[in-house]
Design a protein around this motif. Structure first.
Motif, PDB file in Angstrom:
ATOM      1  N   MET A   1       0.911  -1.146  -0.008  1.00 25.20           N
ATOM      2  CA  MET A   1      -0.148  -0.050  -0.052  1.00 25.20           C
ATOM      3  C   MET A   1       0.959   1.310  -0.029  1.00 25.20           C
ATOM      4  O   MET A   1       1.716   1.456   0.783  1.00 25.20           O
ATOM      5  N   THR A   2       0.605   1.860  -0.888  1.00 28.34           N
ATOM      6  CA  THR A   2       1.462   3.299  -1.189  1.00 28.34           C
ATOM      7  C   THR A   2       0.348   4.600  -1.244  1.00 28.34           C
ATOM      8  O   THR A   2      -0.143   4.496  -2.270  1.00 28.34           O
ATOM      9  N   ASP A   3       0.404   5.319  -0.508  1.00 26.00           N
ATOM     10  CA  ASP A   3      -0.454   6.641  -0.315  1.00 26.00           C
ATOM     11  C   ASP A   3       0.267   7.661   0.271  1.00 26.00           C
ATOM     12  O   ASP A   3       0.821   7.288   1.401  1.00 26.00           O
ATOM     13  N   SER A   4       0.003   9.114   0.081  1.00 24.00           N
ATOM     14  CA  SER A   4       0.324   9.934   0.749  1.00 24.00           C
ATOM     15  C   SER A   4      -0.344  10.218   2.040  1.00 24.00           C
ATOM     16  O   SER A   4       0.326  10.733   2.938  1.00 24.00           O
ATOM     17  N   ASP A   6      -0.506   7.542   4.124  1.00 25.71           N
ATOM     18  CA  ASP A   6      -0.060   6.299   5.028  1.00 25.71           C
ATOM     19  C   ASP A   6       0.388   6.690   6.128  1.00 25.71           C
ATOM     20  O   ASP A   6       1.023   7.770   6.540  1.00 25.71           O
ATOM     21  N   HIS A   7       0.268   5.941   7.224  1.00 19.98           N
ATOM     22  CA  HIS A   7       0.717   5.837   8.344  1.00 19.98           C
ATOM     23  C   HIS A   7       1.586   4.624   8.951  1.00 19.98           C
ATOM     24  O   HIS A   7       0.656   3.556   8.651  1.00 19.98           O
ATOM     25  N   ARG A  73       1.476  -0.774   8.469  1.00 20.46           N
ATOM     26  CA  ARG A  73       1.125   0.290   7.410  1.00 20.46           C
ATOM     27  C   ARG A  73      -0.420   0.794   7.198  1.00 20.46           C
ATOM     28  O   ARG A  73      -0.997  -0.382   6.952  1.00 20.46           O
ATOM     29  N   LEU A  74      -0.953   1.771   7.619  1.00 15.02           N
ATOM     30  CA  LEU A  74      -2.321   2.063   7.363  1.00 15.02           C
ATOM     31  C   LEU A  74      -2.211   3.149   6.298  1.00 15.02           C
ATOM     32  O   LEU A  74      -1.662   4.057   6.227  1.00 15.02           O
TER      33      LEU A  74
END
Length: 106
Positions: A1-4, A6-7, A73-74
């Motif tokens: 999962m990759t996204d700006s 992400d936490h 990773r959320l």
């Protein structure tokens, strides 16, 4: 999962965690409820809402044991929910998603 949005977080399972005492003697593993509690805390910090009242699906692919390093990773989703992964090393241990409950809240 990759996204700006992400936490990410890391947690090492303490060898003396109280949930390990009876789960299972001689072959301890971290109960899924402890992992979900950790995810709930991370989601609350990252998105201002946790798992309570949400529709959450999780697949547990590998047990977590004392001393292992869990990497979470959320990733925020457009519908207000989020996806999550937990890895132990390179191995995927838990994956799933949480979506806001539909309909009126109690």
């Amino acid at each position: 999962m990759t996204d700006s949005a992400d936490h990410c977080s890391v947690w090492t399972v303490p060898a003396d965690h109280p949930a390990l005492a009876g789960h299972f003697p001689g072959d301890p593993l971290l109960p899924a409820t402890v992992i979900l509690d950790w995810l709930d805390e991370l989601a609350s910090e990252a998105f201002g809402r946790g798992l309570a009242g949400a529709s959450t699906q999780a697949k547990f692919l590998r047990p977590a044991r004392p001393g292992e390093r869990l990497q979470a990773r959320l990733s925020a989703k457009p519908n207000g929910g989020f996806g999550f992964e937990i890895r132990i090393g390179a191995e995927l241990a838990v994956s799933g998603r949480s979506m806001p409950a539909s309909g009126p809240s109690a």
